[in-house]
Enzyme design. Structure first.
Site, PDB file in Angstrom:
ATOM      1  N   ASP A   1      -4.942   1.904   3.500  1.00 22.24           N
ATOM      2  CA  ASP A   1      -3.707   2.706   3.276  1.00 22.24           C
ATOM      3  C   ASP A   1      -4.164   3.531   1.894  1.00 22.24           C
ATOM      4  OD1 ASP A   1      -0.812   2.488   3.932  1.00 22.24           O
ATOM      5  OD2 ASP A   1      -0.847   2.645   1.629  1.00 22.24           O
ATOM      6  N   HIS A  33      -0.602  -3.062  10.222  1.00 20.01           N
ATOM      7  CA  HIS A  33      -1.186  -2.166   9.135  1.00 20.01           C
ATOM      8  C   HIS A  33      -1.794  -3.052   8.185  1.00 20.01           C
ATOM      9  CE1 HIS A  33      -1.366   1.412   6.708  1.00 20.01           C
ATOM     10  NE2 HIS A  33      -0.661   0.898   5.895  1.00 20.01           N
ATOM     11  N   ASP A  66      -2.141  -0.671  14.359  1.00 21.33           N
ATOM     12  CA  ASP A  66      -1.482   0.371  13.356  1.00 21.33           C
ATOM     13  C   ASP A  66      -1.364   1.451  13.905  1.00 21.33           C
ATOM     14  OD1 ASP A  66      -0.857   1.220  10.996  1.00 21.33           O
ATOM     15  OD2 ASP A  66      -2.489   1.180  10.218  1.00 21.33           O
TER      16      ASP A  66
END
Length: 308
Positions: free
Chosen positions: A130, A286, A257
């Site tokens: 991320d 995710h 994801d």
């Protein structure tokens, strides 16, 4: 002067599965208080394993903190690595500027640059996901002599030149304008597993009220989504380094994801150091650190064992 707050210590007294000692480094000159002293803004980090070993730098993203890596840290430390997991400014046990406008992509880069400079980290293996990837990949590209390997799970380094999933725009709007911003529920929505009540409380712990959440709300608006974004030039320059990156570059994306899907293939096609490695698709959403922590940690250990 930058205004920031510090999450009270009692918020972290009963965290499940997070037995790590606290470490801090100052990353901002701070502001003068009535006594005339300077209060420096600080970053918290976990530092486990042999202190003379090469560091594995585990970088979290939005809206999590180093708690995300709690199940991976002991596995990599037991393999003989020094595992360092910082809380980005605005997250976890790190200090938190209270104004969304105080956060920029560049400010996060400067805070992390100060972090690795003050700890004098070298021969780093970056493990990122991320926003840990948006910051970490650029950090590696801007400090190539400090990094020896990169492992990316569900992350990318966008320049604003690529198309962005519609789901991201919905998320960006929600983060900026929703009066309700439940951290633990956001994390839980990105996992296959069901987070326990104690785990949810741990993700919420750094953010006891809305004034602590400015950093979490800021991140989505800082992602470069247009070619004229303030971060575009620096990210394009970083890609010029990654196009020549011949040190190990492993992808360990998950199978669930929708935001980062396909990013692993994109990077493998363009980064020379990815050739011939055992790239993996792990089970999870995710936040694959929650769904496949053992497999993720093993992939890091196996890469370092094979390339040492």
């Amino acid at each position: 002067m930058l205004k920031f707050i510090r999450t009270p210590e009692e918020q972290f007294q009963k965290l499940i599965g997070y037995p790590f000692a606290e470490h801090y480094v100052d990353v901002d000159m701070g502001e003068e208080v009535s006594s005339g002293a300077s209060v420096a803004m600080r970053m918290h980090y976990v530092d486990e394993g042999p202190k003379d070993a090469d560091p594995v730098l585990m970088m979290h993203g939005e809206p999590s903190w180093s708690y995300l890596y709690r199940n991976m840290i002991p596995i990599c430390a037991a393999a003989g690595h020094r595992v360092i997991a910082p809380d980005l400014v605005g997250f976890g046990k790190s200090d938190k500027p209270t104004d969304v406008a105080s956060y920029s992509y560049q400010s996060h880069m400067e805070w992390m640059q100060t972090f690795i400079d003050k700890l004098n980290l070298n021969n780093i293996t970056l493990v990122c996901q991320d926003w840990g990837s948006l910051i970490g990949l650029r950090l590696a590209a801007e400090n190539p002599d400090r990094f020896k390997a990169i492992v990316v799970g569900n992350g990318m380094l966008p320049t604003g030149d690529q198309s962005v999933p519609l789901a991201f725009y919905a998320w960006k709007t929600f983060a900026l304008y929703s009066p309700w911003f439940p951290i633990s529920k956001i994390v839980a929505s990105g996992t296959f597993k069901k987070l326990s009540k104690a785990e949810q409380q741990a993700y919420d712990a750094p953010f006891p009220s809305k004034e602590y959440k400015a950093g979490t709300r800021a991140f989505p608006k800082l992602v470069p989504v247009t070619p004229d974004d303030p971060a575009t030039v620096a990210n394009r320059n970083a890609w010029e380094t990654l196009y020549r990156w011949d040190k190990p570059f492993l992808t360990t994306f998950s199978n669930g994801d929708p935001i980062t899907r396909g990013g692993d293939e994109y990077m493998r096609e363009r980064i020379p150091g990815s050739q011939g490695l055992n790239h993996q698709t792990l089970r999870g959403g995710h936040f694959l650190q929650e769904d496949s922590p053992q497999a993720f940690a093993k992939a890091v250990n196996d890469l370092l064992a094979a390339t040492s």
